[in-house]
Design a protein around this motif. Structure first.
Motif, short mmCIF file in Angstrom:
data_model
loop_
_atom_site.label_atom_id
_atom_site.label_comp_id
_atom_site.label_asym_id
_atom_site.label_seq_id
_atom_site.Cartn_x
_atom_site.Cartn_y
_atom_site.Cartn_z
N TYR A 15 -2.93 11.73 19.16
CA TYR A 15 -4.20 11.25 19.69
C TYR A 15 -5.26 11.58 18.66
CZ TYR A 15 -2.22 10.41 24.32
OH TYR A 15 -1.49 9.92 25.36
N VAL A 16 -5.79 10.58 17.99
CA VAL A 16 -6.73 10.79 16.89
C VAL A 16 -7.92 9.83 17.01
CG1 VAL A 16 -4.99 11.65 15.28
CG2 VAL A 16 -5.44 9.21 15.41
N ASN A 17 -8.96 10.13 16.24
CA ASN A 17 -10.10 9.21 16.11
C ASN A 17 -9.71 8.14 15.11
OD1 ASN A 17 -11.67 10.80 17.78
ND2 ASN A 17 -12.45 12.02 16.07
N LYS A 18 -10.04 6.92 15.43
CA LYS A 18 -9.63 5.82 14.57
C LYS A 18 -10.35 5.85 13.23
CE LYS A 18 -8.90 0.86 14.51
NZ LYS A 18 -8.95 -0.37 15.29
N ASP A 19 -11.63 6.04 13.25
CA ASP A 19 -12.38 5.99 11.99
C ASP A 19 -13.08 7.30 11.68
OD1 ASP A 19 -14.24 5.88 13.97
OD2 ASP A 19 -15.06 3.92 13.40
N GLY A 20 -12.94 8.29 12.50
CA GLY A 20 -13.58 9.57 12.26
C GLY A 20 -14.98 9.68 12.83
N ARG A 21 -15.61 8.56 13.17
CA ARG A 21 -16.97 8.59 13.72
C ARG A 21 -16.99 8.54 15.23
NH1 ARG A 21 -18.98 3.63 10.92
NH2 ARG A 21 -17.24 3.68 9.50
N ASP A 22 -16.04 7.84 15.80
CA ASP A 22 -15.99 7.69 17.26
C ASP A 22 -15.35 8.94 17.87
OD1 ASP A 22 -16.18 6.66 19.77
OD2 ASP A 22 -14.57 5.19 19.52
N SER A 23 -15.90 9.42 18.96
CA SER A 23 -15.36 10.62 19.59
C SER A 23 -14.19 10.32 20.51
CB SER A 23 -16.46 11.34 20.38
OG SER A 23 -16.92 10.51 21.42
N LYS A 24 -13.91 9.06 20.75
CA LYS A 24 -12.82 8.67 21.64
C LYS A 24 -11.48 8.82 20.92
CE LYS A 24 -11.18 4.93 24.53
NZ LYS A 24 -11.35 3.53 24.94
N GLN A 99 5.48 0.25 14.06
CA GLN A 99 5.58 -0.81 13.07
C GLN A 99 4.34 -1.71 13.11
OE1 GLN A 99 8.85 -3.44 13.84
NE2 GLN A 99 8.92 -4.21 11.75
N ARG A 100 3.75 -1.87 14.26
CA ARG A 100 2.56 -2.73 14.41
C ARG A 100 1.25 -1.99 14.13
NH1 ARG A 100 3.85 -6.20 19.87
NH2 ARG A 100 5.83 -7.04 19.15
N THR A 101 1.32 -0.71 13.88
CA THR A 101 0.11 0.09 13.67
C THR A 101 -0.43 -0.13 12.26
OG1 THR A 101 0.93 1.77 15.18
CG2 THR A 101 -0.82 2.44 13.69
N THR A 102 -1.72 -0.36 12.17
CA THR A 102 -2.38 -0.39 10.87
C THR A 102 -3.00 0.98 10.65
OG1 THR A 102 -4.36 -1.26 11.93
CG2 THR A 102 -2.89 -2.86 10.90
N LEU A 103 -2.61 1.61 9.56
CA LEU A 103 -3.04 2.97 9.29
C LEU A 103 -4.46 2.98 8.73
CD1 LEU A 103 0.14 4.69 7.82
CD2 LEU A 103 -0.90 5.02 10.04
N THR A 104 -5.32 3.57 9.48
CA THR A 104 -6.67 3.84 8.97
C THR A 104 -6.70 5.29 8.50
OG1 THR A 104 -7.45 4.52 11.15
CG2 THR A 104 -7.66 2.18 10.60
N ARG A 105 -7.86 5.71 8.01
CA ARG A 105 -7.96 7.09 7.52
C ARG A 105 -7.73 8.09 8.66
NH1 ARG A 105 -12.14 10.85 6.76
NH2 ARG A 105 -13.59 9.45 7.80
N GLY A 106 -8.21 7.79 9.84
CA GLY A 106 -8.02 8.69 10.98
C GLY A 106 -6.58 8.70 11.47
N PHE A 107 -5.94 7.54 11.45
CA PHE A 107 -4.56 7.46 11.92
C PHE A 107 -3.57 8.07 10.92
CE2 PHE A 107 -4.72 3.69 15.12
CZ PHE A 107 -5.48 4.48 15.97
N ALA A 108 -3.93 8.10 9.65
CA ALA A 108 -3.02 8.62 8.63
C ALA A 108 -2.73 10.10 8.83
CB ALA A 108 -3.61 8.39 7.24
N GLN A 109 -3.66 10.85 9.42
CA GLN A 109 -3.42 12.28 9.60
C GLN A 109 -2.37 12.57 10.68
OE1 GLN A 109 -7.15 14.00 10.65
NE2 GLN A 109 -7.27 12.96 12.63
N GLY A 110 -2.12 11.64 11.58
CA GLY A 110 -1.10 11.85 12.61
C GLY A 110 0.18 11.10 12.34
#
Length: 197
Positions: A15-24, A99-110
């Motif tokens: 469970y991570v932040n997608k872009d690092g700015r959103d708290s969701k 496989q369908r996930t696009t890795l953003t900077r926030g998603f890369a950490q998980g």
């Protein structure tokens, strides 16, 4: 242990932040909350199921009823087969969503935790299939004395089998018949005279 790795890695790092700015916090598996929830649920069910059947295995020799032992083995067989299926679905579902996930900077950490959850859900399929086969083997033994009546035999491998149980001593010898073809011989039976030669 594999179930702990799966649901622990999903809970802690998936469970991570997608872009690092959103708290969701979003599920890393294609932002699909169902994928994370399913992985956590199957992991927790498997963990508590393992604890339950470990306790059943510890007390299995103390279950005196053959019917209760068969029920325990059938329950183990059914649960193991069901969990093998659930882990197969979890592996396919998580791998498909990853496989369908696009890795953003926030998603890369998980990403490592997501790969670990997918890998250990695959290993869990193998483990639960092996456990189901073991339960099936126990079930096929049926009423084999080594499985369902171990208290009747001595524990030493070289010890002889116990003999036939001796009666309580209340039987009397009068209930038995005399062996065939044995008669008491009288010196002169009635109506028969011994010929003199």
């Amino acid at each position: 242990i594999f179930s702990i790795v799966v649901f622990g890695s999903i809970v802690n790092e998936c469970y991570v932040n997608k872009d690092g700015r959103d708290s969701k916090l979003l599920c890393i598996f294609n932002e699909n909350e169902s994928a994370c929830s399913y992985g956590i649920a199957v992991g927790i069910i498997a963990f508590f199921g393992c604890i339950f059947f470990f306790v059943v295995d510890l007390y299995f020799q103390q279950i005196s009823s053959v019917k209760d032992r068969k029920r325990a083995v059938l329950l183990d067989l059914g649960f193991s087969g069901f969990l093998a299926f659930l882990w197969f679905v979890a592996f396919c579902f998580l791998a498909n969503q990853w496989q369908r996930t696009t890795l953003t900077r926030g998603f890369a950490q998980g990403a490592d935790a997501a790969r670990a959850a997918i890998t250990f859900s695959f290993f869990s399929i193998i483990i639960w299939v092996v456990l189901a086969l073991r339960a099936l083997q126990r079930f096929r033994l049926g009423t084999d004395m080594s499985l369902f009546a171990t208290e009747q035999f001595p524990s030493e491998p070289g010890a002889p089998y116990p003999g036939y149980p001796v009666g309580s001593g209340t039987e009397s010898t009068e209930t038995y018949q005399s062996p065939p073809f044995t008669e008491t011989l009288e010196a002169n039976p009635k109506g028969y005279q011994v010929p003199a030669y």
